[in-house]
Design an enzyme around this catalytic site. Structure first.
Site, PDB file in Angstrom:
ATOM      1  N   ARG A 279       8.371   3.966  -4.592  1.00 57.14           N
ATOM      2  CA  ARG A 279       8.293   3.016  -3.462  1.00 57.14           C
ATOM      3  C   ARG A 279       7.282   1.915  -3.757  1.00 57.14           C
ATOM      4  O   ARG A 279       7.513   0.746  -3.428  1.00 57.14           O
ATOM      5  CB  ARG A 279       7.950   3.762  -2.168  1.00 57.14           C
ATOM      6  CG  ARG A 279       7.987   2.850  -0.948  1.00 57.14           C
ATOM      7  CD  ARG A 279       7.881   3.614   0.352  1.00 57.14           C
ATOM      8  NE  ARG A 279       6.590   4.268   0.494  1.00 57.14           N
ATOM      9  CZ  ARG A 279       6.275   5.073   1.510  1.00 57.14           C
ATOM     10  NH1 ARG A 279       7.158   5.291   2.477  1.00 57.14           N
ATOM     11  NH2 ARG A 279       5.096   5.632   1.589  1.00 57.14           N
TER      12      ARG A 279
ATOM     13  N   LYS B 168       6.412  -2.009   1.977  1.00 59.49           N
ATOM     14  CA  LYS B 168       5.233  -1.366   2.568  1.00 59.49           C
ATOM     15  C   LYS B 168       4.058  -2.335   2.440  1.00 59.49           C
ATOM     16  O   LYS B 168       3.159  -2.188   1.612  1.00 59.49           O
ATOM     17  CB  LYS B 168       4.947   0.000   1.924  1.00 59.49           C
ATOM     18  CG  LYS B 168       4.058   0.867   2.813  1.00 59.49           C
ATOM     19  CD  LYS B 168       4.155   2.323   2.460  1.00 59.49           C
ATOM     20  CE  LYS B 168       3.126   3.189   3.167  1.00 59.49           C
ATOM     21  NZ  LYS B 168       3.226   3.258   4.616  1.00 59.49           N
TER      22      LYS B 168
ATOM     23  N   TYR C 170       0.830  -1.205   0.000  1.00 54.77           N
ATOM     24  CA  TYR C 170       0.000   0.000   0.000  1.00 54.77           C
ATOM     25  C   TYR C 170       0.862   1.252   0.000  1.00 54.77           C
ATOM     26  O   TYR C 170       2.089   1.183   0.160  1.00 54.77           O
ATOM     27  CB  TYR C 170      -0.953  -0.005   1.206  1.00 54.77           C
ATOM     28  CG  TYR C 170      -0.307   0.321   2.545  1.00 54.77           C
ATOM     29  CD1 TYR C 170       0.552  -0.578   3.172  1.00 54.77           C
ATOM     30  CD2 TYR C 170      -0.558   1.543   3.175  1.00 54.77           C
ATOM     31  CE1 TYR C 170       1.137  -0.268   4.396  1.00 54.77           C
ATOM     32  CE2 TYR C 170       0.021   1.855   4.391  1.00 54.77           C
ATOM     33  CZ  TYR C 170       0.871   0.946   5.002  1.00 54.77           C
ATOM     34  OH  TYR C 170       1.452   1.262   6.205  1.00 54.77           O
TER      35      TYR C 170
ATOM     36  N   LEU D 242      11.017   0.987   7.095  1.00 53.81           N
ATOM     37  CA  LEU D 242      10.386   1.465   5.870  1.00 53.81           C
ATOM     38  C   LEU D 242      10.970   2.837   5.562  1.00 53.81           C
ATOM     39  O   LEU D 242      10.960   3.714   6.430  1.00 53.81           O
ATOM     40  CB  LEU D 242       8.872   1.602   6.062  1.00 53.81           C
ATOM     41  CG  LEU D 242       8.203   2.085   4.786  1.00 53.81           C
ATOM     42  CD1 LEU D 242       8.004   0.938   3.809  1.00 53.81           C
ATOM     43  CD2 LEU D 242       6.900   2.780   5.068  1.00 53.81           C
TER      44      LEU D 242
ATOM     45  N   ARG E  48      -7.549 -20.713  -1.475  1.00 55.03           N
ATOM     46  CA  ARG E  48      -6.561 -20.477  -0.407  1.00 55.03           C
ATOM     47  C   ARG E  48      -5.397 -21.470  -0.497  1.00 55.03           C
ATOM     48  O   ARG E  48      -5.597 -22.679  -0.369  1.00 55.03           O
ATOM     49  CB  ARG E  48      -7.219 -20.563   0.978  1.00 55.03           C
ATOM     50  CG  ARG E  48      -6.242 -20.143   2.076  1.00 55.03           C
ATOM     51  CD  ARG E  48      -6.842 -20.196   3.470  1.00 55.03           C
ATOM     52  NE  ARG E  48      -5.869 -19.732   4.450  1.00 55.03           N
ATOM     53  CZ  ARG E  48      -4.846 -20.462   4.897  1.00 55.03           C
ATOM     54  NH1 ARG E  48      -4.680 -21.707   4.478  1.00 55.03           N
ATOM     55  NH2 ARG E  48      -3.991 -19.940   5.767  1.00 55.03           N
TER      56      ARG E  48
ATOM     57  N   HIS F 264      -0.922 -21.075   0.219  1.00 56.76           N
ATOM     58  CA  HIS F 264       0.152 -20.113   0.471  1.00 56.76           C
ATOM     59  C   HIS F 264       0.886 -19.731  -0.817  1.00 56.76           C
ATOM     60  O   HIS F 264       1.242 -18.576  -1.021  1.00 56.76           O
ATOM     61  CB  HIS F 264       1.152 -20.683   1.480  1.00 56.76           C
ATOM     62  CG  HIS F 264       0.629 -20.704   2.886  1.00 56.76           C
ATOM     63  ND1 HIS F 264      -0.485 -21.408   3.248  1.00 56.76           N
ATOM     64  CD2 HIS F 264       1.072 -20.102   4.015  1.00 56.76           C
ATOM     65  CE1 HIS F 264      -0.714 -21.244   4.539  1.00 56.76           C
ATOM     66  NE2 HIS F 264       0.221 -20.440   5.032  1.00 56.76           N
TER      67      HIS F 264
HETATM   68  C1  LIG Z   1       6.428   1.548   9.691  1.00 57.76           C
HETATM   69  C2  LIG Z   1       6.439   2.893   9.039  1.00 57.76           C
HETATM   70  N1  LIG Z   1       7.613   3.557   8.914  1.00 57.76           N
HETATM   71  C3  LIG Z   1       7.668   4.766   8.350  1.00 57.76           C
HETATM   72  C4  LIG Z   1       6.519   5.406   7.892  1.00 57.76           C
HETATM   73  C5  LIG Z   1       6.615   6.783   7.284  1.00 57.76           C
HETATM   74  O1  LIG Z   1       6.438   6.737   5.890  1.00 57.76           O
HETATM   75  P1  LIG Z   1       5.910   8.033   5.098  1.00 57.76           P
HETATM   76  O2  LIG Z   1       6.795   9.164   5.476  1.00 57.76           O
HETATM   77  O3  LIG Z   1       6.018   7.662   3.663  1.00 57.76           O
HETATM   78  O4  LIG Z   1       4.485   8.240   5.557  1.00 57.76           O
HETATM   79  C6  LIG Z   1       5.296   4.756   7.991  1.00 57.76           C
HETATM   80  C7  LIG Z   1       4.081   5.414   7.493  1.00 57.76           C
HETATM   81  O5  LIG Z   1       2.981   4.976   7.718  1.00 57.76           O
HETATM   82  C8  LIG Z   1       5.248   3.474   8.569  1.00 57.76           C
HETATM   83  O6  LIG Z   1       4.088   2.802   8.685  1.00 57.76           O
END
Ligand SMILES: Cc1ncc(COP(=O)(O)O)c(C=O)c1O
Length: 303
Positions: free
Chosen positions: A65, A160, A46, A216, A113, A115
């Site tokens: 991303r 993400k 997402y 992330l 279903r 995996h």
């Molecule tokens: C685990 C995590 N790290 C970092 C971020 C920050 O990402 P962004 O600056 O793209 O919102 C998020 C945003 O939801 C997140 O869920």
């Protein structure tokens, strides 16, 4: 409701639309099959894209991303960028708020279903938008509280992924402790927040953990580092120890929906002087400038 009353209303009650596989429909009528792999396995990725003055902010960075996340889970991107852009613009257009938060997700779609992946996945693409709810003035001026917790998530936090159970458990623990965010540590090192990136400042130097598989790489994190680079602010991107975090003069959290927010209390103890520091104020001003530049009519939509 006419255009004017739509624009002038509080907005929060405005009817919300969903985008589902190419079609717009009322959000509360949008449905996906129970065998969708997003539902069964959390098999999807997402993005959350902030919109300022009806313009998606740093859209290309979000597309970059999204492409990285899709490649990591070996799912083909269902649309080229131009189509994504057009759908996102249409979603923004259909909602009354100038500043919005666009949520989009792509799952591997419905399949028996199992995996292992289906041979021919039919991805489900879902988007929605709501008003962008940024921290209020008091939170920015006072800062927020956080607790530290061990980071027990998996080792591909760079994806993400919609599978956010670990993040949910950590954020819930923070909320139950009366805090806004959890600051996570793995093996004595700072990783990130439950739903944000974390920066530390010591003796005027901004410290950021590297964008490896343990965090992330937030778009706000990238913008913050870009602003530090372009404005000559001292900064180091390197592993940051738990001791350094606990001795920091300032801590910040960054995310699309918080922008840059100072953490002034960690585990019940003041961070530095216990008030938002000078480095935060400088960076917050630079961030406002970057937003203002993106709001101008000449700014590229893909900025
Ligand atoms: C685990 C995590 N790290 C970092 C971020 C920050 O990402 P962004 O600056 O793209 O919102 C998020 C945003 O939801 C997140 O869920």
């Amino acid at each position: 409701m006419d255009e004017v009353s739509l624009a002038a209303g509080s907005g929060a009650e405005a009817p919300r639309l969903a985008f589902l596989n190419g079609t717009f429909l009322p959000l509360d009528e949008a449905q996906v099959p129970v065998l969708d792999r997003g539902l069964l396995f959390g098999d999807g990725v997402y993005e959350v894209i902030p919109v300022y003055a009806r313009r998606a902010f740093r859209l290309d960075a979000h597309f970059d991303r999204l492409e990285r996340s899709l490649a990591a889970i070996r799912l083909a991107n269902p649309y080229p960028r131009e189509r994504w852009s057009a759908f996102i613009a249409a979603l923004i257009e259909r909602h009354p708020w100038p500043d919005q938060s666009v949520y989009l997700q792509v799952t591997r779609g419905p399949a028996p279903r199992n995996h292992a992946f289906p041979a021919a996945p039919r991805p489900t693409v879902f988007m929605m938008s709501g008003p962008l709810k940024l921290p209020d003035r008091a939170e920015r001026e006072r800062g927020v509280s956080a607790i530290s917790l061990p980071d027990f998530r998996w080792l591909r936090c760079d994806i993400k992924s919609i599978a956010l159970l670990g993040n949910c458990l950590l954020r819930q623990a923070a909320v139950e402790a009366g805090c806004r965010e959890a600051v996570l540590f793995r093996d004595g090192r700072l990783t990130e927040g439950a739903a944000s990136n974390i920066f530390a400042v010591k003796d005027g130097v901004l410290l950021a953990p590297p964008a490896d598989h343990l965090i992330l790489a937030g778009i706000t994190y990238e913008i913050t580092l870009e602003l530090a680079r372009t404005h000559g602010l001292r900064h180091e991107v390197r592993p940051v120890s738990e001791d350094e975090v606990r001795a920091a003069d300032e801590l910040w959290l960054t995310s699309a929906s918080n922008e840059i927010l100072p953490i002034t209390v960690l585990d019940g103890r003041p961070v530095g002087a216990g008030i938002p520091g000078p480095a935060y104020r400088r960076m917050a001003a630079l961030f406002e400038q970057a937003k203002a530049a993106a709001r101008t009519p000449e700014a590229r939509t893909h900025g």
